[in-house]
Design an enzyme around this catalytic site. Sequence first.
Site, PDB file in Angstrom:
ATOM      1  N   ASP A   1       0.797  -0.961   0.224  1.00 33.84           N
ATOM      2  CA  ASP A   1       0.020  -0.054  -0.023  1.00 33.84           C
ATOM      3  C   ASP A   1       0.841   1.245   0.071  1.00 33.84           C
ATOM      4  O   ASP A   1       1.899   1.331   0.725  1.00 33.84           O
ATOM      5  CB  ASP A   1      -0.985  -0.011   1.257  1.00 33.84           C
ATOM      6  CG  ASP A   1      -2.055   1.305   1.147  1.00 33.84           C
ATOM      7  OD1 ASP A   1      -3.162   0.854   1.172  1.00 33.84           O
ATOM      8  OD2 ASP A   1      -1.678   2.443   1.510  1.00 33.84           O
TER       9      ASP A   1
ATOM     10  N   SER B   1      -1.810   5.128  -5.646  1.00 32.70           N
ATOM     11  CA  SER B   1      -1.947   3.765  -5.100  1.00 32.70           C
ATOM     12  C   SER B   1      -0.789   2.926  -5.537  1.00 32.70           C
ATOM     13  O   SER B   1      -0.208   2.962  -6.900  1.00 32.70           O
ATOM     14  CB  SER B   1      -3.204   3.280  -4.966  1.00 32.70           C
ATOM     15  OG  SER B   1      -2.921   1.996  -4.673  1.00 32.70           O
TER      16      SER B   1
END
Length: 755
Positions: free
Chosen positions: A160, A644
């Site tokens: 992440d 992301s």
Amino acid sequence: MAFDIEMIKELYSKYPERVEAARKVTGNPLTLSEKILYTHLWDGNATKALERGKDYVNFAPDRIACQDATAQMALLQFMQAGKDRVAVPTTVHADHLIQAKDGAKADLKRSDVTNKEVFDFLGSVSNKYGIGFWKPGAGIIHQVVLENYAFPGGMMIGTDSHTVNAGGLGMVAVGVGGADAVDVMAGMAWELKFPKLIGVKLTGKLNGWAAPKDVILKVAGILTVKGGTGCIVEYFGEGANNMSCTGKGTICNMGAEIGATTSTFGYDESMERYLRSTDRDDVADAANGIKEHLTGDAAVYADPDKYFDQVIEINLDELGPHLNGPFTPDRATEVADMKGEAAKNEWPLDVEWGLIGSCTNSSYEDLTRAASIVEDAVSKGVKPKAILGINPGSEQVRFTAERDGLLDTFNKFESSKIFTNACGPCIGQWARPGAEKNEKNSIVHSFNRNFAKRADGNPNTHAFVASPEMVAAIAISGRLDFNPLTDTLTNENGEAVKLAVPTGLELPESGFAVDDNGYEAPAADGSNVIVDVSPTSERLQLLTPFTPWEGTDLSGMKLLIKAEGKCTTDHISMAGPWLRYRGHLDNISNNCLIGAVNAFGGATNEVVNQLTGEKGEVPATGRAYKAAGIGSIVVGDENYGEGSSREHAAMEPRHLGVRAVIVKSFARIHETNLKKQGMLGLTFANPADYDKVREDDTIAIKGLTEFAPGKQLTVELTHADGSVETFPVNHTYNAQQIEWFKAGSALNLIKGEAV
């Protein structure tokens, strides 16, 4: 007691020798970032100085963290690697798939049903391979990591982009794609280009309405969304020492929004206080034993221009609160200037929602400061004009906040909603009433990203990023242009009142408390654990290896899409409702590039199928080319793949037959993800060559039989009129990455070496 304390002590025992070796080879005092990097070299002590921005280096991270949306694909890949157990401490956190709708209890109960198949898969895979599992409702991955796993001077990677949050506890923590995580899980080195260094000197002390969030909002305005690419941002100075540990985490968290590899702070008393308050006295004691090595050398901070590639100085005494946005996190506006900016840009002034939480701002301190604003408004008879939504960062934070009356304070507003300890609206998991109408509106939130459609799926929602206390104030006023430093509100008695300056607690006075933190330890021996994936599942799909390179130049390819302007990973692989397919590559590929703006015509999810001449959706057109045995390419603009770490944005085009992505420039993580999946990530040697690519071109890429580091490749465009144009393209592949390309993916290479 901390998780993995023996691992931490072993690392600390090596620090003095390794730091001294690094000083010797560099001939210089060291920044904190350099100390951590050199201490984590795969081969041990440094034997030569490493060149920033040039040398590819193998590292040995201390741990890995995966959130549920990206963990599915990462673990599906790891299952192919032929390993019995992860080689380094690893955790999986169920936080992205829980939709915010009715409130915490109902939302969690519903999610446990709708996501049962995925949660069961993640739990069983974790149990089998020695991975710690944080169950749904346990909290947001980065807050949980800060509370339990982050430690000064450590190195971690996570699937992440906001893994960088752990820099608030003095780590080098880097967001990566799942394939990078799989390498380390399998016992291999993690490769990274040695970063450049940006130093941010903080002087003075935050005061009034200014918060740690405003530091990074200011930095984002200075550096823009790509100004930190390829760099570690290291914060130092008296202003840094005057800030809480969780405040430091907020600043590091949003370093992802400037493209930084990571951000970090040196070990100080605030970190020690946080470690001890989260039941990690053993880590604090161990860190104190080598604390001189867990911050930059004094000579570096005394003369930063000599040791950093770029230096920024911010006086916290003068810093005012900010609102960044809309549609990009680097559009920085001081709250005092919002009235004029909003009028000039015709931004909607009425604010319908204020959202507090996400991995960026969901700590106990954040909640206390926001609650102080609510309490003050209630005491002065002011009712909110907007709805206030709260996502606590972890069950430990939620439980403690409930014990201390903070949740009761928020609930004094009838319009408040306390959501689950999960990402919720920040990642697009928000069932916002009326969003489907696509009406123009404004919201404010304490999240990190505000791309179009990001929170609620509405492209006309103007989302602005602010501190939790500022979000609370604006939600109470219901106005985007409300400035609590100067403006008043009218209470129920018709009186003009002014909100008090926010106050808060760095840490709970009675300590943290929790009944069940949601952690599930793996089996000591997982050999008998069965992991079932139904062949008819729409949520999960076992992976089939990508096909290796055929050994020739690529020719006869078609343009899938030429993306114009901002093309983030949200544009390439949307989140929101698509999160349900993150474990099923074929199904989620139906969202591939549907948000990208086609340079030919300006539409989204509409391209011309060169085989039929008809317009169609991007994924369907890609499938048509693939079915016909024709490769395709994607062309993009600047900072392609911003956002992301999701590797789906690389795996989906690969699955649909895309062979190369050619852009003006890449965001770091996305470029690496393309390489890992066996694709060509190329950049125009001359950015103006972007304009040469026509919609109906037939495309070849030449020079692959001599593919080598630093050697340009050639793109050949055969236009529909028969004319031919060629131009050079650059790449950053090193020898190892070229082998990934040849093998068809990095995972294919790992699997082959394991046989």
